[in-house]
Design a protein around this motif. Structure first.
Motif, PDB file in Angstrom:
ATOM      1  N   PRO A   1       0.771  -1.506   0.113  1.00 52.99           N
ATOM      2  CA  PRO A   1      -0.552   0.312  -0.068  1.00 52.99           C
ATOM      3  C   PRO A   1       1.067   1.171   0.552  1.00 52.99           C
ATOM      4  CG  PRO A   1       0.351  -1.037   2.316  1.00 52.99           C
ATOM      5  CD  PRO A   1       0.650  -1.372   1.725  1.00 52.99           C
ATOM      6  N   TRP A   2       1.982   1.393   0.637  1.00 57.31           N
ATOM      7  CA  TRP A   2       2.558   2.458   0.472  1.00 57.31           C
ATOM      8  C   TRP A   2       3.963   2.278   0.129  1.00 57.31           C
ATOM      9  CZ3 TRP A   2      -0.487   6.282   1.847  1.00 57.31           C
ATOM     10  CH2 TRP A   2      -1.481   6.441   2.464  1.00 57.31           C
ATOM     11  N   ASP A   3       4.823   3.148  -0.387  1.00 56.65           N
ATOM     12  CA  ASP A   3       5.864   2.900  -1.486  1.00 56.65           C
ATOM     13  C   ASP A   3       7.300   3.596  -0.064  1.00 56.65           C
ATOM     14  OD1 ASP A   3       8.646   5.164  -2.773  1.00 56.65           O
ATOM     15  OD2 ASP A   3       8.441   3.050  -4.154  1.00 56.65           O
ATOM     16  N   ARG A   4       8.162   2.480  -0.114  1.00 59.71           N
ATOM     17  CA  ARG A   4       8.809   3.215   0.895  1.00 59.71           C
ATOM     18  C   ARG A   4       9.548   4.155   0.762  1.00 59.71           C
ATOM     19  NH1 ARG A   4      12.931  -1.559   1.057  1.00 59.71           N
ATOM     20  NH2 ARG A   4      11.097  -2.874   0.674  1.00 59.71           N
ATOM     21  N   HIS A   5       9.956   5.142  -0.415  1.00 58.76           N
ATOM     22  CA  HIS A   5      10.422   6.213  -0.651  1.00 58.76           C
ATOM     23  C   HIS A   5       9.499   7.373   0.067  1.00 58.76           C
ATOM     24  CE1 HIS A   5      13.580   4.891  -2.669  1.00 58.76           C
ATOM     25  NE2 HIS A   5      12.649   4.232  -3.438  1.00 58.76           N
ATOM     26  N   ASP A   6       8.002   7.180  -0.346  1.00 60.36           N
ATOM     27  CA  ASP A   6       7.367   7.692   0.411  1.00 60.36           C
ATOM     28  C   ASP A   6       7.157   8.226   2.112  1.00 60.36           C
ATOM     29  OD1 ASP A   6       5.675   8.430  -2.242  1.00 60.36           O
ATOM     30  OD2 ASP A   6       4.278   7.592  -1.696  1.00 60.36           O
ATOM     31  N   LEU A   7       7.529   6.751   2.942  1.00 61.97           N
ATOM     32  CA  LEU A   7       7.733   6.229   3.956  1.00 61.97           C
ATOM     33  C   LEU A   7       8.353   7.497   4.433  1.00 61.97           C
ATOM     34  CD1 LEU A   7       6.606   2.550   4.046  1.00 61.97           C
ATOM     35  CD2 LEU A   7       5.096   4.369   5.634  1.00 61.97           C
ATOM     36  N   ARG A   8       9.674   6.847   3.988  1.00 60.54           N
ATOM     37  CA  ARG A   8      10.808   7.593   4.220  1.00 60.54           C
ATOM     38  C   ARG A   8      10.730   9.394   3.781  1.00 60.54           C
ATOM     39  NH1 ARG A   8      16.334   9.309   2.060  1.00 60.54           N
ATOM     40  NH2 ARG A   8      17.134   9.304   3.897  1.00 60.54           N
ATOM     41  N   GLY A   9      10.354   9.722   3.003  1.00 61.38           N
ATOM     42  CA  GLY A   9       9.924  11.741   3.263  1.00 61.38           C
ATOM     43  C   GLY A   9       9.416  11.921   4.529  1.00 61.38           C
ATOM     44  N   ARG A  10       7.758  11.065   4.639  1.00 63.73           N
ATOM     45  CA  ARG A  10       6.688  11.718   5.322  1.00 63.73           C
ATOM     46  C   ARG A  10       7.898  11.538   6.942  1.00 63.73           C
ATOM     47  NH1 ARG A  10       2.344  14.185   3.710  1.00 63.73           N
ATOM     48  NH2 ARG A  10       2.595  14.090   1.151  1.00 63.73           N
ATOM     49  N   ALA A  11       8.939  10.695   7.500  1.00 61.61           N
ATOM     50  CA  ALA A  11       9.443   9.628   8.624  1.00 61.61           C
ATOM     51  C   ALA A  11      10.549  11.208   8.908  1.00 61.61           C
ATOM     52  CB  ALA A  11       9.637   8.983   8.731  1.00 61.61           C
TER      53      ALA A  11
ATOM     54  N   THR B   1       2.590   8.499  15.551  1.00 61.81           N
ATOM     55  CA  THR B   1       1.241   9.100  15.237  1.00 61.81           C
ATOM     56  C   THR B   1       1.199  10.279  14.490  1.00 61.81           C
ATOM     57  OG1 THR B   1       0.123   8.343  17.602  1.00 61.81           O
ATOM     58  CG2 THR B   1      -0.406  10.138  16.747  1.00 61.81           C
ATOM     59  N   GLU B   2       1.823  11.173  14.085  1.00 61.75           N
ATOM     60  CA  GLU B   2       2.273  12.301  13.550  1.00 61.75           C
ATOM     61  C   GLU B   2       3.188  11.534  12.378  1.00 61.75           C
ATOM     62  OE1 GLU B   2       1.593  15.405  14.341  1.00 61.75           O
ATOM     63  OE2 GLU B   2       1.511  15.244  16.411  1.00 61.75           O
ATOM     64  N   ILE B   3       3.554  10.761  12.160  1.00 63.19           N
ATOM     65  CA  ILE B   3       4.167  10.222  10.828  1.00 63.19           C
ATOM     66  C   ILE B   3       3.336   9.380   9.830  1.00 63.19           C
ATOM     67  CG2 ILE B   3       5.455   8.782   9.391  1.00 63.19           C
ATOM     68  CD1 ILE B   3       7.751   8.416  11.619  1.00 63.19           C
ATOM     69  N   ALA B   4       1.721   8.704  10.603  1.00 62.79           N
ATOM     70  CA  ALA B   4       1.333   8.353  10.519  1.00 62.79           C
ATOM     71  C   ALA B   4      -0.115   9.431   9.474  1.00 62.79           C
ATOM     72  CB  ALA B   4       0.140   7.345  11.399  1.00 62.79           C
ATOM     73  N   ALA B   5      -0.159  10.468  10.062  1.00 63.00           N
ATOM     74  CA  ALA B   5      -0.901  11.290  10.212  1.00 63.00           C
ATOM     75  C   ALA B   5      -1.182  12.347   8.779  1.00 63.00           C
ATOM     76  CB  ALA B   5      -1.395  12.847  10.757  1.00 63.00           C
ATOM     77  N   GLY B   6       0.822  11.742   8.657  1.00 65.10           N
ATOM     78  CA  GLY B   6       1.292  12.588   6.264  1.00 65.10           C
ATOM     79  C   GLY B   6       1.128  11.193   6.417  1.00 65.10           C
ATOM     80  N   LEU B   7       1.018  10.292   6.038  1.00 67.97           N
ATOM     81  CA  LEU B   7       0.368   9.127   5.228  1.00 67.97           C
ATOM     82  C   LEU B   7      -0.597   9.251   5.018  1.00 67.97           C
ATOM     83  CD1 LEU B   7       2.464   6.123   6.781  1.00 67.97           C
ATOM     84  CD2 LEU B   7       3.248   7.460   4.798  1.00 67.97           C
ATOM     85  N   GLU B   8      -1.646  10.063   6.076  1.00 66.65           N
ATOM     86  CA  GLU B   8      -3.647  10.126   5.590  1.00 66.65           C
ATOM     87  C   GLU B   8      -3.322  11.281   4.327  1.00 66.65           C
ATOM     88  OE1 GLU B   8      -6.497  10.314   8.056  1.00 66.65           O
ATOM     89  OE2 GLU B   8      -5.092   8.724   9.735  1.00 66.65           O
ATOM     90  N   GLU B   9      -2.518  11.719   4.397  1.00 62.98           N
ATOM     91  CA  GLU B   9      -2.144  12.758   3.747  1.00 62.98           C
ATOM     92  C   GLU B   9      -2.235  12.134   1.785  1.00 62.98           C
ATOM     93  OE1 GLU B   9       0.437  15.849   4.179  1.00 62.98           O
ATOM     94  OE2 GLU B   9      -0.939  16.310   6.357  1.00 62.98           O
ATOM     95  N   LEU B  10      -1.390  11.262   2.590  1.00 64.22           N
ATOM     96  CA  LEU B  10      -1.174  10.701   0.584  1.00 64.22           C
ATOM     97  C   LEU B  10      -2.558  10.111  -0.147  1.00 64.22           C
ATOM     98  CD1 LEU B  10       2.255   9.364   0.982  1.00 64.22           C
ATOM     99  CD2 LEU B  10       1.986  11.864   0.037  1.00 64.22           C
ATOM    100  N   VAL B  11      -3.263   9.622   0.410  1.00 60.61           N
ATOM    101  CA  VAL B  11      -4.823   8.849   0.486  1.00 60.61           C
ATOM    102  C   VAL B  11      -5.439   9.462  -1.140  1.00 60.61           C
ATOM    103  CG1 VAL B  11      -6.419   7.829   0.937  1.00 60.61           C
ATOM    104  CG2 VAL B  11      -4.156   7.650   3.005  1.00 60.61           C
TER     105      VAL B  11
END
Length: 253
Positions: free
Chosen positions: A75-85, A243-253
Motif C-alpha cells: 500500500p505504501w512506497d518506501r520512499h513516501d514513508l521515508r520522506g514523511r518520516a 502518530t504524526e508520521i501516520a497523520a502525514g501518510l493519510e494526506e497521501l490517500v
C-alpha cells in the motif's frame, strides 16, 4: 460521515493484509495486525465475505481473498514513508538522544529493511544502517513487524543467535510477540548487538494497516531499568512521533 470513511479504510486494510499474506489468516491475526477489537474485525470480514471480496476456509475458519480479487500490492512506497518520516525521526533522535530507525518488511518477508537511520546525536562513532536488512526476531523494529504485520513477514527458521540475549526458541518468541501485541510496542534488550537495546512502535496507515516500524536504539541501560523494564519516556516519544508520521501518510490517500 467520518465513521463511514473509517470503515472503508479498515476494510481496505483487511484486503491488503489478506492479499499480501500468501496463506489464509485467522481472525485473531487480522484483528491484532490492525489493532481492532475482534467483534469489529469479524463484522468487517463478514460483510466483505457477503460481497464476495473475502472467502472463508470451511475447515479452518481462516480468511483469504475472494476469487474475483487478485493479490493486492504493497500500500505504501518506501520512499513516501521515508520522506514523511524524516523530520519526525530527526526530532525523535534529538529528543531521546538515541539512534532512530524506520524499518519495513524486506522484499522476501524474512527480514526488516532499514529505510531510514538517524545517528545518535552524541557524536560517537556510528555506521549508517540505511538500506541494510536486519533480523526480525533479534531487533525491536523486526519484532514490531512480526507482531503487528504478520501477513507480510515471517521469522527465519531456525532462529539465528547473534548475542547471548537473542531469542532462538520459537515458543519463547511467540510469547514475546503476544506480549508485544498486548502492550502495543516492541522491545529488544540486546539480541542483535551486545549491550545495545531497542524499542519500536508500529506506524499505521489511515485504515490501521501497519506499514512500518519506528524504533530507537541506544545502550541497553539507557532504555531499560536494571530489572529489564523499558523506560517510559522513549516509548511515549516514539508513540507520539509514529502518530504524526501516520497523520502525514493519510494526506497521501
Amino acid at each position: 460521515m467520518a465513521r463511514h470513511i473509517q470503515s472503508v479504510a479498515r476494510a481496505a486494510a483487511l484486503l491488503r493484509l489478506l492479499g499480501g499474506a500468501g496463506r489464509p489468516l485467522a481472525l485473531a491475526e487480522l484483528a491484532a495486525a490492525l489493532d481492532l477489537p475482534r467483534p469489529t474485525a469479524h463484522g468487517l470480514l463478514r460483510t466483505l465475505r457477503d460481497e464476495g471480496l473475502v472467502a472463508q476456509d470451511a475447515a479452518s475458519g481462516r480468511y483469504l481473498l475472494g476469487d474475483e480479487l487478485g493479490r493486492l500490492g504493497t500500500p505504501w512506497d518506501r520512499h513516501d514513508l521515508r520522506g514523511r518520516a524524516m523530520n519526525w525521526a530527526d526530532a525523535l533522535a534529538a529528543g531521546t538522544g538515541c539512534a532512530v530507525y524506520l524499518g519495513v518488511p524486506a522484499v522476501d518477508g524474512r527480514g526488516v529493511d532499514v529505510v531510514h537511520h538517524v545517528f545518535r546525536p552524541d557524536g560517537s562513532p556510528q555506521r549508517l544502517r540505511t538500506n541494510t536488512v536486519q533480523p526480525l526476531h533479534a531487533t525491536a523494529w523486526g519484532r514490531c513487524l512480526l507482531a503487528f504485520a504478520p501477513a507480510s513477514v515471517r521469522a527465519a527458521d531456525p532462529l539465528e543467535r547473534y548475542t547471548r540475549r537473542t531469542v532462538t526458541d520459537p515458543v519463547e518468541l511467540a510469547r514475546v510477540l503476544a506480549e508485544t501485541r498486548r502492550r502495543g510496542w516492541a522491545a529488544d534488550p540486546g539480541g542483535w548487538e551486545p549491550g545495545v537495546g531497542g524499542l519500536a512502535v508500529p506506524v499505521r496507515s489511515g485504515g490501521g494497516l501497519t506499514v512500518a516500524a519506528l524504533g530507537v536504539g541506544a545502550p541497553a541501560e539507557e532504555l531499560f531499568t536494571g530489572d529489564g523494564r523499558a523506560r517510559p519516556d522513549p516509548v511515549q516519544e516514539l508513540s507520539a512521533a509514529a502518530t504524526e508520521i501516520a497523520a502525514g501518510l493519510e494526506e497521501l490517500v
